[in-house]
Scaffold this active site. Structure first.
Site, PDB file in Angstrom:
ATOM      1  N   HIS A  68      -1.719   9.596  -5.375  1.00  0.00           N
ATOM      2  CA  HIS A  68      -2.150   8.552  -6.180  1.00  0.00           C
ATOM      3  C   HIS A  68      -1.794   7.037  -5.674  1.00  0.00           C
ATOM      4  O   HIS A  68      -2.271   5.733  -6.094  1.00  0.00           O
ATOM      5  CB  HIS A  68      -0.528   8.227  -6.704  1.00  0.00           C
ATOM      6  N   SER A 118      -4.415   5.209 -14.768  1.00  0.00           N
ATOM      7  CA  SER A 118      -3.307   6.033 -15.386  1.00  0.00           C
ATOM      8  C   SER A 118      -2.239   6.408 -15.255  1.00  0.00           C
ATOM      9  O   SER A 118      -1.834   5.529 -14.290  1.00  0.00           O
ATOM     10  CB  SER A 118      -4.236   7.764 -14.802  1.00  0.00           C
ATOM     11  N   HIS A 119      -1.542   6.139 -16.186  1.00  0.00           N
ATOM     12  CA  HIS A 119       0.406   6.497 -16.632  1.00  0.00           C
ATOM     13  C   HIS A 119       0.069   7.928 -16.704  1.00  0.00           C
ATOM     14  O   HIS A 119       1.493   8.178 -17.849  1.00  0.00           O
ATOM     15  CB  HIS A 119       0.500   5.472 -16.782  1.00  0.00           C
ATOM     16  N   ASN A 120      -0.165   8.618 -16.427  1.00  0.00           N
ATOM     17  CA  ASN A 120      -0.011  10.723 -17.429  1.00  0.00           C
ATOM     18  C   ASN A 120       1.005  10.848 -16.921  1.00  0.00           C
ATOM     19  O   ASN A 120       2.112  11.398 -18.116  1.00  0.00           O
ATOM     20  CB  ASN A 120      -1.129  10.906 -16.764  1.00  0.00           C
ATOM     21  N   ARG A 140      -0.431  -6.249 -14.742  1.00  0.00           N
ATOM     22  CA  ARG A 140      -0.842  -7.176 -13.607  1.00  0.00           C
ATOM     23  C   ARG A 140      -1.671  -6.856 -12.521  1.00  0.00           C
ATOM     24  O   ARG A 140      -1.737  -8.315 -11.898  1.00  0.00           O
ATOM     25  CB  ARG A 140       0.584  -6.522 -12.946  1.00  0.00           C
ATOM     26  N   ASP A 141      -2.367  -5.932 -12.149  1.00  0.00           N
ATOM     27  CA  ASP A 141      -3.036  -5.362 -11.799  1.00  0.00           C
ATOM     28  C   ASP A 141      -4.222  -7.197 -12.491  1.00  0.00           C
ATOM     29  O   ASP A 141      -5.172  -7.866 -11.360  1.00  0.00           O
ATOM     30  CB  ASP A 141      -4.082  -4.456 -12.162  1.00  0.00           C
ATOM     31  N   GLN A 265      10.009   4.503 -13.966  1.00  0.00           N
ATOM     32  CA  GLN A 265      10.091   2.769 -13.936  1.00  0.00           C
ATOM     33  C   GLN A 265      10.650   2.909 -15.573  1.00  0.00           C
ATOM     34  O   GLN A 265      10.409   3.465 -16.256  1.00  0.00           O
ATOM     35  CB  GLN A 265       9.704   2.167 -13.734  1.00  0.00           C
ATOM     36  N   ASP A 293       0.336  -7.644  -6.708  1.00  0.00           N
ATOM     37  CA  ASP A 293       1.489  -7.339  -8.001  1.00  0.00           C
ATOM     38  C   ASP A 293       2.511  -6.243  -7.186  1.00  0.00           C
ATOM     39  O   ASP A 293       1.543  -5.174  -6.593  1.00  0.00           O
ATOM     40  CB  ASP A 293       1.004  -6.762  -9.074  1.00  0.00           C
ATOM     41  N   GLU A 337       9.775   0.508  -7.785  1.00  0.00           N
ATOM     42  CA  GLU A 337       8.959   0.647  -8.730  1.00  0.00           C
ATOM     43  C   GLU A 337       9.289  -0.167  -9.858  1.00  0.00           C
ATOM     44  O   GLU A 337       9.013   0.145 -10.637  1.00  0.00           O
ATOM     45  CB  GLU A 337       7.817   1.749  -8.880  1.00  0.00           C
TER      46      GLU A 337
END
Lengths: 768, 222
Positions: A68, A118-120, A140-141, A265, A293, A337
């Site tokens: 990741h 992605s947050h798959n 945040r990015d 998270q 971030d 995280e």
């Protein structure tokens, strides 16, 4: 991994594994395999350090060297995006790949930054929080670049609409996207929702954010200037998301395995909203020298990346980090995280002002370290050193894999299995039924069950939002400067030919921006694939990246950032290769944007572009025959560029009353959607229009580089002449008006019937 | 003419409300939740959003913000106060308006263009309309279901204090289709839909919402 030692109890919390202790106990067995590291990677860490890593160092390397964070399987292929000229049609990019997000000039002193991620995996485990924190992370990015986030978009993919697990994940994911984004006050202006059986067990949650800044406000993630203070601000650090990156994002799910919920998270959008306003005020006060971030890999990532990108080192006193749970060990603090945290580098003379602004927004801020000139990242825990590493080795010098890739042996058979032999509707009645079936199929049906859970109005600058072709946001109230953004991908096409499929994804997104009146400037991509350890998947990945890069080169737009998500597969079955492509364009005057719906009676209906017999991979083939085979539509990037250039000029001159790109479901679905939008129908005929070979083909072919456009009768001549000058073929097919969509000699469908069928599908399964 | 727009931590539609005030021809003034100061404004808008994260209960914490002490006092003195969405929730929590707003009956956040009927065009915030006018403004809420006991509902209707009602489908389960109400004096109005998102043709479903902001100007001139 049989040579991995069994996981012995990690160094007990109360007996600190210091650098000194690590030096003295070289043979101490460490749980590197459980942390997702391979034997050779662990050996490399020992080599870099000249000793075994401490527990804290091992934690950092394991998360930062995870798939990741390190892009270890994709890096060799992503490199080619860097070969593209870092230039948009408006000039050099202000920040490109490698920063948190790319930044491009859009004129009038404004710059725009955008990125999709992605947050798959987290969203499969815990749909609401997984999706919510996906939005939070990308926001945040964008913020870290110095920009005010102004809009979000969410390309989502699920298993079949009627699958039981879809009922579990979809409501949670949609509520999570909405719950977080709505609470941040960011309009959600578009995205996609796609259903396919390969996404069952592998839902895709991609999140895109757009931010706006003045050129001089650009900030970057680097820590330099000896003695500058390192400030951690935002939420406290807790035990949530520990190991999230290594355990979740880099392994496939095992149905038999233990519950992984604790690795996901938990988001607090209220804190993020405060963090946004606080950070923007910090930028305005010019008290931030560098910023990063905290996302995947938390403090491990922020400290090592800031130090690595700077010119020196960093010294951190980890015990000063404010905690939600006082029992956390240094390893856990480094890996946590916990959401809604940022790290800034601040010159000592600005520190008081920095703290004042944080206090105004009730945001906790703590000096946790300072920039040094040692060239090392040193982290102490109550006075004892637990980390002493070269920061670059953690952040940037992770392993790189040349994964084997090979065209799968089934690819030829798949491409040979075309739609040529499938029964096609012939009579008017059959065509009518087919149109309604495709229109009401889950992928083409109205998505407002989902998008009505998102606030699209907040901030008052939303010029266009879903279901329009592109989202359009005004960025200046006085000059009406704005941006248009679209995300697209047809994974079915990518399965048939990943090279062409990725190009078609780009082409569709580019076209959507163009037909809305936006000049396409830059690309962000979210590359969702199966396991990189499968050579067939790796081949799809290699082909898709090559296709994307080659197409960007032809269109003259750079890839400014993005994200890779691997391991989206269940057992041997990978998802459809899904390279989601986001294109951002500038709209000089948003009052001239073009909408997709038919506006008034009597406008002339035109098809721009060339229609071919291209039904392989189409929505029709899926709905009518549950078929996937053959080759995708031809890619013609010159034609795409001509079409977009034409439409930008058409928008400027105000020559079109409506425009809608032709893609999934072809002209049939575009006509239906354009009719439904404002309840204005149309009467069209294909005979004598160059489309008369076959009405079915005219309606359902998915040839690329096409758009449906309406113009006022008085503008027809001017429009046609302009199109000719751009080399875009124009076919006149009919006239708008009436309360039905009619194809002469074939069928007529009342617009109310179109709307009823279109809107019923998703609520019928999910509830009103 | 100065119209204050309060920003609480978590306010989201404050910039939009300021724009609406400007487009109506008044001067928007930013008010901060932590100040005991209304900065000499002539009217106040409590904007939409999630003040204090909607923790505890929507509007329950905002009610105790220092600025609210001043808003409540000014409202009792007759100053026009408009609470939109979260602002409406804050007005109810502050007891400037009766009733409460609870989670939508379908349990989902809903954002859509909503048709409303103006029932009371005599308040400080609705005088630009005629009673019976039908308007379209965006609605977006998760907890927009208006509830009150039967006695209060009868009272509100009997005294003509229902300012606006939902037409077509009731979007959130509000009792008697109530979208907005006013106090006895007609200077305090709470409204669940968002008129500030319908003030220009470019960025909303039209300009039907502008009337709320022009109304207060004429109310202040009087």
């Amino acid at each position: 991994m049989t040579d991995a030692p069994a996981a012995t109890a990690p160094p007990a919390k109360f007996r600190l594994d210091t650098v000194e202790h690590a030096d003295a106990t070289p043979d101490h067995e460490q749980p590197w395999a459980d942390l997702g590291l391979k034997a050779d990677e662990y050996a490399r860490i020992r080599e870099i350090l000249g000793r075994r890593p401490t527990g804290a160092e091992l934690a950092m390397y394991s998360v930062m060297w995870s798939e990741h964070c390190s892009y270890k399987s994709s890096k060799v292929h992503l490199k080619k995006f860097g070969e593209l000229p870092q230039e948009t049609p408006l000039g050099k990019t202000l920040a490109g790949i490698g920063e948190n997000a790319g930044v491009i000039d859009v004129g009038q002193g404004y710059a725009v930054t955008f990125k999709v991620e992605s947050h798959n995996h987290p969203s499969y485990v815990e749909p609401y929080q997984g999706a919510a924190t996906g939005v939070g992370g990308i926001v945040r990015d964008i913020l870290a670049m110095g920009a005010r986030p102004v809009a979000v978009m969410d390309p989502l993919r699920f298993g079949p609409l009627d699958a039981p697990d879809t009922k579990r994940v979809m409501p949670g994911i949609v509520a999570g996207v909405g719950g977080y984004g709505n609470c941040l006050g960011l309009p959600n202006i578009g995205g996609e929702v796609v259903f396919d059986e390969t996404y069952l067990g592998n839902p895709l949650v991609n999140a895109l954010c757009v931010g706006v800044l003045r050129h001089e406000q650009l900030h970057t993630a680097h820590a330099s200037g000896e003695g500058n203070q390192v400030v951690l601000y935002g939420a406290r650090t807790g035990g949530d998301g520990i190991g999230g990156v290594s355990v979740l994002a880099s392994e496939t799910f095992d149905a038999e395995g233990p519950a992984k919920r604790p690795s996901v998270q938990v988001g607090d959008p209220f804190m993020e909203k405060l963090l946004i306003e606080c950070t923007l005020e910090l930028f305005d006060a010019e008290v931030v020298a560098g910023i990063q971030d905290l996302g995947g890999a938390g403090l491990s990532c922020a400290t090592s990346e800031l130090a690595s990108a700077g010119d020196g080192g960093m010294h951190v006193e980890l015990d000063t980090v404010p905690l939600r749970d006082s029992t956390l060990s240094p390893e856990e603090i480094l890996m946590s995280e916990s959401q809604e945290r940022m790290m800034a580098v601040v010159e000592p003379r600005h520190l008081d002002r920095f703290m004042e602004i944080c206090a105004k927004w009730d945001v906790e801020a703590t000096v946790v370290g300072e920039v040094t000139e040692t060239g090392r990242l040193v982290i102490d825990w109550h006075g004892e050193t637990v980390v002493d590493v070269p920061p670059r080795s953690v952040a940037h010098d992770g392993p790189t894999y040349e994964r084997p890739y090979a065209r799968p042996d089934w690819q030829d058979a798949l491409q040979a299995d075309t739609t040529a032999s499938l029964a096609r509707p012939a009579s008017g009645d059959e065509l009518r039924t087919t149109l309604l079936d495709v229109l009401s199929s889950p992928n083409q049906a109205d998505k407002s069950w989902i998008t009505d859970q998102y606030d699209r109005y907040v901030r008052g600058n939303t010029v266009l939002a879903q279901p329009e072709d592109a989202g359009v946001i005004r960025i200046d109230d006085d000059t009406n400067l704005g941006v248009a953004v679209s995300t697209d991908c047809n994974g079915r096409f990518a399965k048939l030919d990943p090279y062409a499929g990725a190009q078609l994804a780009l082409a569709e997104s580019y076209r959507n921006v163009g037909v809305s009146g936006g000049l396409p400037l830059a690309v962000t991509d979210c590359l969702n694939f199966g396991s990189p350890e499968d050579p067939a998947v790796m081949w799809q990945f290699e082909r898709a990246t090559a296709g994307l890069k080659d197409a960007c080169a032809v269109l003259g737009i750079p890839v400014t950032g993005g994200n890779v998500s691997f391991y989206n597969q269940t057992g041997e079955t990978a998802i459809l290769p899904t390279p989601v492509v986001g294109v951002l364009g500038v709209v000089e005057d948003v009052t001239k944007r073009i909408k997709q719906g038919f506006r008034a009676d009597g406008d002339v209906v035109l098809v721009l572009g060339t229609t071919r017999d291209e039904l392989d991979g189409s929505a029709w083939s899926q709905v009518a025959h549950q078929h996937l085979g053959g080759v995708p539509p031809q890619v013609d990037l010159a034609a795409e560029k001509a079409l977009a250039d034409l439409m930008v000029e058409v928008a400027k001159q105000g020559l079109a009353t409506a425009a809608h790109d032709l893609s999934d479901g072809g002209l049939a679905i575009a006509l239906a959607e354009a009719s439904i939008r404002n309840g204005v129908g149309a009467r069209v005929a294909f005979e004598g229009a160059g489309l008369d070979r076959n009405v079915f083909e005219a309606l359902f072919s998915e040839s690329a580089a096409r758009a449906l456009v309406t113009v006022a009768a008085s503008d027809l001549q001017g429009f046609t002449a302009l199109a000719a000058s751009y080399g875009v073929p124009v076919t006149r097919i009919g006239t708008t008006g009436g309360d039905a969509l009619a194809v002469e000699g074939q069928f007529s469908i009342p617009v109310t019937e179109l709307r009823d069928r279109w809107t019923a599908t998703i609520p019928a399964v999910m509830g009103a | 003419m100065k119209v204050g727009v309060v920003t609480f931590p978590g306010s989201l539609d404050d910039v939009d409300a300021q724009r609406a005030v400007r487009l109506a021809g008044a001067e928007p003034v930013a008010l901060w939740h932590g100040d005991h100061d209304l900065r000499s404004v002539d009217a106040v808008v409590l904007p939409g959003g999630f003040s204090y994260g909607d923790y505890l209960r929507c509007g329950a914490i905002a009610r105790f913000a220092p600025v609210m002490t001043e808003v409540v006092a000014a409202a009792h003195g007759g100053m026009p106060v408009l609470g939109i969405c979260n602002g409406f929730q804050i007005l109810c929590e502050s007891h400037l308006l009766p009733g409460a707003l609870i989670r939508n009956d379908h349990r989902k956040f809903v954002c859509r263009d909503q048709r409303l009927r103006i029932d009371n065009a005599a308040t400080a915030w609705t005088s630009s309309y005629e009673a019976g006018d039908e308007i379209v403004v965006p609605l977006k809420n998760g907890e927009g279901g208006f509830v009150a006991d039967e006695f209060t509902l009868d009272l509100l209707e009997g005294e003509g204090r229902v300012v606006a009602r939902y037409l077509d489908d009731n979007p959130n389960g509000s009792l008697r289709d109530i979208a907005g109400i006013t106090n006895e004096r007609g200077n305090v109005v709470g409204l669940m839909p968002h008129p500030e998102h319908a003030v220009e043709d470019l960025c909303g479903p039209g300009t039907d919402g502008l009337g709320f902001f022009t109304s207060v100007l004429s109310a202040l001139v009087k």
